[in-house]
Write an enzyme that holds these catalytic residues in place. Sequence first.
Site, mmCIF file in Angstrom:
data_model
loop_
_atom_site.group_PDB
_atom_site.id
_atom_site.type_symbol
_atom_site.label_atom_id
_atom_site.label_comp_id
_atom_site.label_asym_id
_atom_site.label_seq_id
_atom_site.Cartn_x
_atom_site.Cartn_y
_atom_site.Cartn_z
ATOM 1 N N HIS A 177 -32.582 -3.716 45.411
ATOM 2 C CA HIS A 177 -32.739 -2.262 45.480
ATOM 3 C C HIS A 177 -31.579 -1.680 46.250
ATOM 4 O O HIS A 177 -31.101 -2.292 47.204
ATOM 5 C CB HIS A 177 -34.061 -1.897 46.167
ATOM 6 C CG HIS A 177 -34.506 -0.512 45.854
ATOM 7 N ND1 HIS A 177 -34.070 0.566 46.583
ATOM 8 C CD2 HIS A 177 -35.303 -0.027 44.875
ATOM 9 C CE1 HIS A 177 -34.605 1.651 46.064
ATOM 10 N NE2 HIS A 177 -35.349 1.334 45.027
ATOM 11 N N ASP A 198 -40.986 -2.721 40.513
ATOM 12 C CA ASP A 198 -41.063 -3.007 39.073
ATOM 13 C C ASP A 198 -41.410 -4.449 38.775
ATOM 14 O O ASP A 198 -41.740 -4.779 37.643
ATOM 15 C CB ASP A 198 -39.733 -2.648 38.412
ATOM 16 C CG ASP A 198 -39.505 -1.170 38.471
ATOM 17 O OD1 ASP A 198 -40.466 -0.437 38.192
ATOM 18 O OD2 ASP A 198 -38.404 -0.742 38.827
HETATM 19 N N1 CMC Z 1 -30.213 -10.357 40.373
HETATM 20 C C1 CMC Z 1 -29.125 -11.040 40.775
HETATM 21 N N2 CMC Z 1 -28.176 -10.558 41.598
HETATM 22 C C2 CMC Z 1 -28.336 -9.299 42.030
HETATM 23 C C3 CMC Z 1 -29.445 -8.512 41.654
HETATM 24 C C4 CMC Z 1 -30.406 -9.081 40.799
HETATM 25 N N3 CMC Z 1 -31.468 -8.375 40.416
HETATM 26 N N4 CMC Z 1 -29.357 -7.304 42.231
HETATM 27 C C5 CMC Z 1 -28.219 -7.303 42.939
HETATM 28 N N5 CMC Z 1 -27.604 -8.505 42.824
HETATM 29 C C6 CMC Z 1 -26.369 -8.924 43.492
HETATM 30 C C7 CMC Z 1 -25.161 -8.287 42.831
HETATM 31 O O1 CMC Z 1 -24.619 -9.121 41.817
HETATM 32 C C8 CMC Z 1 -24.219 -8.103 43.989
HETATM 33 O O2 CMC Z 1 -23.603 -9.334 44.225
HETATM 34 P P1 CMC Z 1 -22.101 -9.390 44.843
HETATM 35 O O3 CMC Z 1 -22.195 -8.728 46.194
HETATM 36 O O4 CMC Z 1 -21.801 -10.845 44.919
HETATM 37 O O5 CMC Z 1 -21.248 -8.647 43.873
HETATM 38 C C9 CMC Z 1 -25.150 -7.819 45.182
HETATM 39 O O6 CMC Z 1 -26.414 -8.407 44.817
HETATM 40 C C10 CMC Z 1 -25.355 -6.338 45.450
HETATM 41 O O7 CMC Z 1 -25.768 -5.713 44.235
HETATM 42 P P2 CMC Z 1 -25.357 -4.240 43.774
HETATM 43 O O8 CMC Z 1 -25.478 -4.133 42.311
HETATM 44 O O9 CMC Z 1 -24.052 -3.895 44.398
HETATM 45 O O10 CMC Z 1 -26.475 -3.414 44.481
HETATM 46 P P3 CMC Z 1 -26.878 -1.969 44.103
HETATM 47 O O11 CMC Z 1 -27.486 -1.381 45.323
HETATM 48 O O12 CMC Z 1 -25.760 -1.225 43.485
HETATM 49 O O13 CMC Z 1 -27.959 -2.186 42.929
HETATM 50 C C11 CMC Z 1 -29.949 -2.438 41.704
HETATM 51 C C12 CMC Z 1 -29.320 -2.070 43.068
HETATM 52 C C13 CMC Z 1 -31.441 -2.080 41.780
HETATM 53 C C14 CMC Z 1 -29.318 -1.604 40.581
HETATM 54 C C15 CMC Z 1 -29.756 -3.950 41.444
HETATM 55 O O14 CMC Z 1 -30.331 -4.701 42.481
HETATM 56 C C16 CMC Z 1 -30.324 -4.380 40.088
HETATM 57 O O15 CMC Z 1 -29.647 -4.261 39.068
HETATM 58 N N6 CMC Z 1 -31.595 -4.896 40.073
HETATM 59 C C17 CMC Z 1 -32.245 -5.236 38.831
HETATM 60 C C18 CMC Z 1 -32.772 -3.989 38.161
HETATM 61 C C19 CMC Z 1 -34.002 -3.441 38.851
HETATM 62 O O16 CMC Z 1 -34.935 -4.173 39.179
HETATM 63 N N7 CMC Z 1 -34.018 -2.110 39.048
HETATM 64 C C20 CMC Z 1 -35.152 -1.402 39.632
HETATM 65 C C21 CMC Z 1 -34.825 -0.763 40.925
HETATM 66 S S1 CMC Z 1 -36.309 -0.223 41.756
HETATM 67 C C22 CMC Z 1 -36.833 1.109 40.862
HETATM 68 C C23 CMC Z 1 -36.452 2.413 41.447
HETATM 69 O O17 CMC Z 1 -36.632 2.631 42.658
HETATM 70 O O18 CMC Z 1 -35.938 3.240 40.659
#
Ligand code: CMC
Length: 434
Positions: free
Chosen positions: A311, A369
Amino acid sequence: MTSKMKPNGSAKISIKDKTIELPVYSGTVGPDVVDISKFYKESDHFTLDPGFTSTASCESQITFIDGDKGTLLYRGYPIDELAENSNFIEVAYLLLQGELPNEEEYQQFNHNITYHTMVHEQFKTFFNGFRRDAHPMAIMCGAVGALSAFYHDSTDVTDQRQRVVATHRMIAKMPTIAAMAHKYTVGQPYIHPRNDLDYTENFMQMMFAVPAEKYEINPVLAKALDKIFILHMDHEQNASTSTVRLAGSSGANPFACIAAGIACLWGPAHGGANEAALRMLEEIGDVSNIPEYIKRAKDKSDPFRLMGFGHRVYKNYDPRAKVMREACHEVLDALDIRQEPTLKVAMELERIALEDEYFVEKRLCPNIDFYSGITLRALGFPTEMFTALFALARTVGWIAQWKEMYEDPAQKIGRPRQIYTGAAERRFIPRAKR
Ligand code: CMC
């Protein structure tokens, strides 16, 4: 800043040979903010923050998240207390008005919502324009935007009374429209709202009843769905809420703004994640396949991510996920389907991921989720409806935030800046000479 807050410090930024002093403000809780609104004027520089990871876009008094502690407060009340002890209508009132209602206020608000649940008969003709296999979110975007073509008497945002009526209409009609989108795709007759039922029960009967049979509400399932709605109602300045605020900042009517929010929510990184999480659990299929998927999630050359994990704000357990996990067990127990294979996969995946170095180090925990897909499916909702249910509940938060934005005397049209890296000015060359 818009409230009567006084700066309690300052920050200095030196650029070239100039030092600019910027006021610092403190909220009730949460990090202090450096006010950069005069920064451009004083420095001739913009700030750059793609994805708004460090930028507060507004002052708000509605919802607060502490991502490190894993807390979520609506108007100061912890989400788990509200989910356990309150109900949709009461929490909606709280988000909109700032305080929990007394009995009289509650009854009045409940009445206002209940008596706006029907949609104009002619409104039904819109649905016929969609293909039967259209995604419910596509129908919702169109149908909610189209409300402004029906309810002209509540589209003048400068009129306080019209803003209130639009608020009641949207909260009331969202379940009706979501259920109609479902009934349309499955080819069943639309079911009218019933005023003797509460908000969530009414939605369930519009979704699942058919004219040929009596529909019995299971109170355990209705309570679980009501909790799920409460969990989804608001979540600070997330992507869809920011979309609603930005759309509203131009003075657009509230129905159009909420349609914009629905469009944003549809994406798999936001509201579409519960659908994606359930599909992933089904794809994993068996606990023996989990290690392979964990390996893929860690592999930078593989775009696969564990859906329902991670998240932007929560770097500890998502407090909504805790309540959702409980609701999931309540529903599966009530339906006597505890042996559901996707639940087994989910629980084992959660256990393994929470112990895995990669997930621990990056502080990736299950989000709301992760369990909501299993729960909603057990409640009988088809997968395509999951995001529509999220939209239904989030409508309350969107409207509360839209109202707050609109009533803020310092409100101005949202207009971000950019760093331009395209071509500098150049002369047009006629096609024949290119
Ligand atoms: N599985 C594997 N690796 C992950 C995941 C995941 N679900 N989420 C983040 N990472 C890794 C990512 O690859 C990155 O690694 P590195 O630092 O080595 O590049 C690190 O963790 C940080 O991730 P980020 O994408 O920079 O983090 P963010 O804050 O931009 O993204 C997110 C948050 C929710 C988009 C992401 O965690 C994700 O895509 N999760 C899966 C989709 C999901 O479950 N979304 C629902 C969010 S909750 C609903 C809501 O509140 O709307």
